[in-house]
Scaffold this active site. Structure first.
Site, PDB file in Angstrom:
ATOM      1  N   ARG A 113      10.083   6.023   5.139  1.00  0.00           N
ATOM      2  CA  ARG A 113      10.205   7.481   5.256  1.00  0.00           C
ATOM      3  C   ARG A 113      10.608   7.888   6.676  1.00  0.00           C
ATOM      4  NH1 ARG A 113       4.551   9.272   3.252  1.00  0.00           N
ATOM      5  NH2 ARG A 113       5.333  11.362   3.793  1.00  0.00           N
ATOM      6  N   ASP A 128       1.878   5.008  -0.092  1.00  0.00           N
ATOM      7  CA  ASP A 128       1.151   6.181   0.377  1.00  0.00           C
ATOM      8  C   ASP A 128       1.010   7.223  -0.725  1.00  0.00           C
ATOM      9  OD1 ASP A 128       0.855   5.136   2.942  1.00  0.00           O
ATOM     10  OD2 ASP A 128       2.728   6.023   3.663  1.00  0.00           O
ATOM     11  N   ARG A 149       0.847  -1.183   0.000  1.00  0.00           N
ATOM     12  CA  ARG A 149       0.000   0.000   0.000  1.00  0.00           C
ATOM     13  C   ARG A 149       0.887   1.240   0.000  1.00  0.00           C
ATOM     14  NH1 ARG A 149      -4.083  -1.550   4.993  1.00  0.00           N
ATOM     15  NH2 ARG A 149      -4.843  -3.558   4.185  1.00  0.00           N
TER      16      ARG A 149
END
Length: 255
Positions: A208, A51, A49
């Site tokens: 991140r 972002d 998934r």
């Protein structure tokens, strides 16, 4: 029958891979294109998934379809395409310019794009010189950090399994255990670097958050020992800020 799709996309215009109630997603865009060509609703499941704003050089997804696939029209003198080649061609014709289908192929019914994946690799790009060509693909740094120190910190990631400190809070994930097998910074040019990380799975926002915390090491505000302590605290508040999405790419998925 189950099919795997290998695709890539520029995530700039999308609210991530997964379908969202109030924004365009890659998953929804792909499903709409398949519905148009196969003339029925088709559910697509991705390997991960990504972002909002995150890109994919290689995403893998699967869908199930029991009817015969559309066949290409016969043209004299042309090599006959297979039905899968033809579907790939048609999908690329109806999808927007920022999503590209590389291949579609049949797999065993128990193969799953997400749960059958054994390893995923992400790249994160940074640069230190203004460039009009990198602004949507890389994060510009105002100064050059100590990449050697950041590499020493990155190597310690392989010593841990619980990455709660780098996970987005309040997710539906049942475990924060991940097995990182490679993590390093690679210099690409005088002003470009790339962080490469491979693991069996990743948590929401994990890469991140790791890069943001490594940047604190590179700027001298976090020592190597303190970086390890961040991981050991298992607390997202202990880690650094998440870096911008535009520099992140899902690079590869292994099965």
């Amino acid at each position: 029958m189950r099919y795997f799709i290998e695709l890539s996309y520029d995530g700039t215009a999308y609210h991530g891979w997964q379908i969202q109630p109030n924004g365009a997603s890659v998953q929804e865009t792909l499903q709409q294109a398949l519905k148009m060509l196969l003339r029925t609703d088709v559910a697509v499941t991705g390997a991960g998934r990504t972002d909002a704003g995150v890109h994919a050089a290689m995403m893998v997804a699967h869908f199930d379809f029991e009817n015969p696939l559309p066949t290409p029209p016969a043209r004299e003198g042309d090599a006959r395409q297979t039905a899968l080649d033809y579907l790939t061609y048609r999908l690329n014709g109806v999808l927007p310019h920022d999503i590209a289908i590389h291949s579609i192929y049949p797999v065993a019914d128990d193969m799953h794009a997400r749960f059958s994946a054994r390893a995923r690799t992400y790249y994160y790009y940074v640069h230190t010189r203004k460039s009009p060509f990198l602004r949507d693909r890389s994060w510009r740094l105002v100064s050059t950090p100590d990449f050697e120190a950041m590499n020493r910190a990155a190597a310690t990631l392989l010593e841990y399994e619980d990455f709660t400190s780098f996970s987005k809070v309040n997710t539906d994930t049942k475990t924060n255990i991940c097995h990182v097998t490679s993590a390093r910074w690679v210099q690409l040019s005088d002003y470009e670097w790339r962080f490469e990380i491979t693991a069996d799975r990743f948590l929401r926002n994990m890469v991140r958050a790791i890069v943001g915390t490594l940047m604190e090491v590179g700027r001298g505000t976090l020592s190597l020992d303190a970086f390890s302590q961040v991981i050991e605290q298992k607390n997202r508040s202990a880690a650094g800020d998440s870096v911008p999405a535009r520099g992140l790419f899902l690079q590869d998925v292994k099965y």
